[in-house]
Design a protein around this motif. Structure first.
Motif, mmCIF file in Angstrom:
data_model
loop_
_atom_site.group_PDB
_atom_site.id
_atom_site.type_symbol
_atom_site.label_atom_id
_atom_site.label_comp_id
_atom_site.label_asym_id
_atom_site.label_seq_id
_atom_site.Cartn_x
_atom_site.Cartn_y
_atom_site.Cartn_z
ATOM 1 N N THR A 141 0.772 -1.150 0.157
ATOM 2 C CA THR A 141 0.123 -0.030 0.069
ATOM 3 C C THR A 141 0.726 1.310 0.077
ATOM 4 N N GLU A 142 1.815 1.093 0.810
ATOM 5 C CA GLU A 142 2.637 2.341 0.968
ATOM 6 C C GLU A 142 3.438 2.576 -0.585
ATOM 7 N N ILE A 143 3.836 1.499 -0.932
ATOM 8 C CA ILE A 143 4.552 1.798 -2.305
ATOM 9 C C ILE A 143 3.531 2.421 -3.463
ATOM 10 N N ALA A 144 2.506 1.903 -3.599
ATOM 11 C CA ALA A 144 1.464 2.267 -4.352
ATOM 12 C C ALA A 144 1.340 3.859 -4.167
ATOM 13 N N GLU A 145 1.102 4.235 -2.956
ATOM 14 C CA GLU A 145 1.012 5.639 -2.629
ATOM 15 C C GLU A 145 2.194 6.435 -2.928
ATOM 16 N N GLU A 146 3.284 5.965 -2.787
ATOM 17 C CA GLU A 146 4.424 6.621 -3.142
ATOM 18 C C GLU A 146 4.442 6.829 -4.711
ATOM 19 N N MET A 147 4.113 5.843 -5.486
ATOM 20 C CA MET A 147 4.280 5.948 -6.711
ATOM 21 C C MET A 147 3.380 6.775 -7.258
ATOM 22 N N ALA A 148 2.229 6.787 -6.803
ATOM 23 C CA ALA A 148 1.149 7.698 -7.149
ATOM 24 C C ALA A 148 1.514 9.311 -7.070
ATOM 25 N N ALA A 149 2.413 9.457 -6.135
ATOM 26 C CA ALA A 149 2.762 10.889 -5.829
ATOM 27 C C ALA A 149 4.047 11.391 -6.603
ATOM 28 N N ARG A 150 4.652 10.409 -7.399
ATOM 29 C CA ARG A 150 5.745 10.923 -8.070
ATOM 30 C C ARG A 150 5.623 11.323 -9.556
ATOM 31 N N GLU A 151 6.315 12.459 -9.921
ATOM 32 C CA GLU A 151 6.145 13.035 -10.892
ATOM 33 C C GLU A 151 6.807 12.356 -12.292
ATOM 34 N N ASP A 152 7.963 11.741 -12.120
ATOM 35 C CA ASP A 152 8.683 11.271 -12.944
ATOM 36 C C ASP A 152 8.037 9.811 -13.363
ATOM 37 N N ARG A 153 7.687 9.673 -14.648
ATOM 38 C CA ARG A 153 6.875 8.401 -14.995
ATOM 39 C C ARG A 153 7.510 7.733 -16.232
ATOM 40 N N GLY A 154 8.546 8.320 -16.974
ATOM 41 C CA GLY A 154 8.977 7.698 -18.083
ATOM 42 C C GLY A 154 8.008 8.087 -19.333
ATOM 43 N N ASP A 155 8.420 7.489 -20.359
ATOM 44 C CA ASP A 155 7.464 7.667 -21.643
ATOM 45 C C ASP A 155 6.750 6.393 -21.956
ATOM 46 N N VAL A 156 5.554 6.557 -22.257
ATOM 47 C CA VAL A 156 4.705 5.598 -23.007
ATOM 48 C C VAL A 156 5.313 5.012 -24.395
ATOM 49 N N ALA A 157 5.333 3.706 -24.385
ATOM 50 C CA ALA A 157 5.925 3.181 -25.887
ATOM 51 C C ALA A 157 5.211 3.838 -26.953
ATOM 52 N N SER A 158 5.514 4.529 -27.825
ATOM 53 C CA SER A 158 4.755 5.034 -28.846
ATOM 54 C C SER A 158 4.761 4.371 -30.257
ATOM 55 N N TYR A 159 5.955 3.539 -30.205
ATOM 56 C CA TYR A 159 5.964 2.696 -31.575
ATOM 57 C C TYR A 159 4.802 1.880 -32.040
ATOM 58 N N ILE A 160 4.166 1.355 -30.958
ATOM 59 C CA ILE A 160 2.817 0.518 -31.201
ATOM 60 C C ILE A 160 1.623 1.697 -30.925
ATOM 61 N N PRO A 161 1.124 2.033 -31.866
ATOM 62 C CA PRO A 161 0.079 3.304 -31.775
ATOM 63 C C PRO A 161 -0.828 2.919 -30.761
ATOM 64 N N GLU A 162 -1.385 1.574 -30.790
ATOM 65 C CA GLU A 162 -2.564 1.468 -29.701
ATOM 66 C C GLU A 162 -2.060 1.580 -28.227
ATOM 67 N N LEU A 163 -0.818 1.321 -27.910
ATOM 68 C CA LEU A 163 -0.173 1.472 -26.568
ATOM 69 C C LEU A 163 0.050 2.999 -26.268
ATOM 70 N N GLY A 164 0.321 3.664 -27.334
ATOM 71 C CA GLY A 164 0.458 4.962 -27.035
ATOM 72 C C GLY A 164 -0.440 5.834 -26.351
ATOM 73 N N ARG A 165 -1.637 5.194 -26.497
ATOM 74 C CA ARG A 165 -2.793 6.011 -25.971
ATOM 75 C C ARG A 165 -2.979 5.619 -24.428
ATOM 76 N N ILE A 166 -2.164 4.635 -23.923
ATOM 77 C CA ILE A 166 -2.482 4.625 -22.272
ATOM 78 C C ILE A 166 -2.158 5.798 -21.408
ATOM 79 N N ASP A 167 -3.114 5.757 -20.374
ATOM 80 C CA ASP A 167 -2.567 6.904 -19.626
ATOM 81 C C ASP A 167 -1.599 6.540 -18.660
ATOM 82 N N PRO A 168 -0.538 7.290 -18.689
ATOM 83 C CA PRO A 168 0.751 7.348 -17.768
ATOM 84 C C PRO A 168 0.838 7.368 -16.536
#
Lengths: 314, 314, 314, 314
Positions: free
Chosen positions: D11-38
């Protein structure tokens, strides 16, 4: 040089080649080519004055394969101009003809138009949104026009054979497509590519077709300008540095002329200002170039003093 | 061409180059070279008849660097004959001048004598068991003889500077030594290598030194044969395919002559049967070749129709 | 597991190994190592409780070679902390131990501290401006301390032999120096490197020296902390992914433990929480790792259920 | 560890992760995956005793992508046994996930089953002459069986999206076919490959599916044996050395567990003997692995002492 001197040299070379035991190995990766009799040899020279000297099987048609790349490059430069060079480089590759390593390092841009990847990129520019059938027709008609011979044809069995086994070329094309280097559909581009490689021509026809490269872009017997003088010189330059895959340096060192080989065993060589030459022998050396073809050209240029690297040529 | 036409072309080109703002970047990895004023430019042409046309700073000495590789190759061929080709190839590398990747793949055999590794292997053959001092002296005297000028010297500060910072060349030499490609001690070979790269010459002197390559191996003013006609042609062939590192294809495409560049900003170019040309401007392009030097040669060959790839040269 | 069960397994394995005919090839590129009798085999296991099980020639000293890289990494992490990772990566290389290709592609930064280039970069950090003699002494004393045995020594003949023939390592070091990755003089770094590779130890001594890696960074018999628990785990992680050059995946697959091999034929393997193990047999497989050593470890871990990849280890 | 301690950590880890701003980049080379909410994040842990701790969006299905490679490898080993290793190696590649360079150097044999080329070769073995539809069905049923959940499905839009844009994978497959490494038709193999990569699962389902790898090949709640204990350990070994492409060393160093990532942002990690863990966050780091997923696993293993490299795990 008298015309008889040229014919004598050509005849002697054809006889010497007929007598040799070392013939290289016929390309086996295209099944249809693997059946060719390796004992064949031909040589044709067309001079500025229109003299044609022939030796050996010079009216036997063979698969021109990569020699077609010289002519599709010429067409692509006519269609796209210097935009060609946004898609393909002009440097020797330092790699075998079908290497994919360089493509990964350089973001899908082939090193030059005479390795397979580069020729596929050039074919994409010739296709230019048309139907494959139209592009194939245009390339064939260009060859017929240059050689002034409507009998030139595409060997569809060879094209089908390459299509069925052309996994490496399919890999190259898809790899470039992934980098956005090809505009047309991969299978369309490959369809055109396999067909222009499968054009069948004789040594005589190919030597005729190459004349414009020897004479400032002009077909000397008609005065018709195929390309500008500058463009003709530059195509020759690329033939010299890149025309024999990873054996280009060796060809320049031994033969000293711009040339382009094909795995069908043909080599087209250009003597600027003097002649267009074609040799053919199906057996290849380890770099994929005609074994006897290269030796025959070395003999010819040595006997006639034809080299771009010395005053003998000048 | 009249002599005044040549001098006019040379003068105009020197003026055009002086006016340009784009000058490339002076090589900084050899500290002693990094101090050169990039605004300098020179051009010298020596024709078959002995006419010398000069423009710009053509009596300013500069570091010939890799241009020396043409002359050490000539010496090595004289000493070891075709055994040279057991130690070094004749193919373009498809890589930058100092790449070590190819050496690993090909068991320590450099692709050609004009990349650093290849020139180090050639230097090992010139050294041939002698003391470094003797080999350095022999190379210097060869340059003085070819240019007919005893004033040519080695800039020891440049040699020391290269020795102190030449980690990459030291890596290449040790790597080849590990494969058994070098016979002499690594430090001896590098000592000779750094010194012949540090020879200082003017454009005028280099153009004079290159004459034998344009004239079938003979110094035309004396008739003295430096190498056989065949060897002269073959050195020219290697210059054309390999003389500008990974910009060799580009140079062939634009200039159309055998040439060899150095990171000091010089380029020696050969017009077979006609002339020996040297240009110099210290700023380099991304492939490590003189930026204005290449442009100047392109202008010169275009104006005079000097190219090995068209009838203009013939 | 009772102590007799462990000794029984070790004895049986030593007997099985003695009976095998397949022994791999002794490293020949370091002349001094090429003379070792390939019929030797040793195995030593030190458990958490201090039990030592030995089989074969386990009091014969051999050249630890690359196993020293584990200990110089440990020292360098103590000296430079995470700055180590500015100079060397933590990824498997996918290449042989002495490859220079990756260095060119990645600007002189070795992929990990356990390939030669990486270990040389680590040695540069241990040297840290001191005299080579001092750094060599510090590394030797560290080994003596960890194994609690002042008799451990450096075999100077091996060090001299490596120095005289270490062209590849000299190439790697100069190449990195050219990229600015080494701070000290190349010959100083190599001097220290060749000497720590030439440390001679017995299997018993090496198994003792490795204990801290099995026990959270602590030497269990004294409670002395050599490194933090986290650092011990991380060194183990690098051993598992990178400890056997281009055979690291195979070792993980077959043995399932962190390990580090040397071309002297030794392998140090760590059973986290349980034991430190050393095996030795001079014959190497194609990836440069001890042939019988790896087989012996596979038998040992299989019989005792020692693997980090299954509940057996947990 | 009490069950509440595990849930608290999750639970704590999930909360810490929710609070972080750095999230990396969603894979864009498969168009269908590029639409996922990061901004999504999920974590699920299934222990030996059957406890399931969940945090974040752990019932949201995502595209498992390359995580499927663990399961197709498991199937292929069942079908072809050790013949799998004639087609694919077991070494880390030292290259990005989609590199074709290594394939050229090693004659079409991919380095390991977890890079794209290797997984395509494995898929060819699963296909084994059957219709693509049957093979796809078999893989899907295997996942449903392992997770004990028939609701698991294939997202056909993702499969179609990959098929339409999968030029690089098509290049890899054709390249291998050219070397004879694939037996089935390229398009059939790719069809199956794109579909198993497009399986959609939740973190909870994936953690359940991974249990057999943590428990000697057995699903602990039923005692059903999926694979032998040795095979389970060996799959874990390959996950550890090769599971994160060219970030595998980094994952081993930081997380210290066998794991497999997918470009959908999921990571499956195995704690041998203890637990199966799945994390998910769509943003990727430069090596193509889930940015927050890796960080979350690092926190989890650090808090719980879960590592295969220290006594904490033992």
């Amino acid at each position: 040089m008298t015309s008889s001197a040229l014919q004598t040299a050509v005849t002697e070379i054809a006889e010497e080649m007929a007598a040799r035991e070392d013939r290289g190995d016929v390309a086996s990766y295209i099944p249809e080519l693997g059946r060719i009799d390796p004992r064949q040899f031909a040589i044709s020279v067309v001079t500025r004055d229109g003299e044609i000297a022939c030796g050996g099987d010079c009216d036997t048609a063979f698969s021109i394969q990569s020699i077609s790349k010289v002519f599709t490059l010429t067409l692509a430069l006519g269609i796209a101009g210097d935009r060609v060079w946004n898609r393909v480089g002009r440097e020797p590759s330092g790699s075998p003809f079908n290497s994919i390593v360089q493509l990964e390092r350089e973001k899908g841009i082939p090193r030059n138009p005479f390795i397979n990847a580069g020729a596929i990129a050039v074919t994409d520019l010739v296709l230019a949104g048309h139907q494959p059938r139209e592009a194939i027709g245009e390339i064939l008609r260009f060859m017929q026009f240059l050689a002034d011979d409507d009998a030139i044809f595409i060997d569809r069995n060879v094209a089908l054979s390459e299509n069925a086994t052309g996994f490496n070329n399919r890999a190259l094309a898809n790899f470039m497509k992934g980098f956005g280097v090809l505009e047309n559909e991969v299978e369309h581009v490959l369809g055109v590519y396999f067909h222009h490689c499968a054009i069948a021509m004789t040594c005589r026809q190919l030597a005729l077709a190459g004349r414009f490269l020897a004479h400032n872009g002009v077909r000397p017997e008609t005065g018709y300008s195929v390309v500008t003088p500058e463009r003709a010189r530059r195509i020759n330059a690329i033939m010299l540095t890149c025309g024999h895959y990873d054996g280009s340096g060796e060809f320049a060192y031994r033969v000293g002329l711009p040339g382009k080989s094909g795995v069908g065993g043909g080599i087209l060589a250009i003597v600027p200002g003097k002649a267009s030459v074609c040799v053919w022998s199906p057996g290849l050396d380890v770099t994929g170039n005609s074994h006897l073809g290269r030796i025959a050209l070395e003999l010819l240029t040595s006997r006639l003093g034809w080299t771009v690297f010395g005053p003998g040529a000048v």
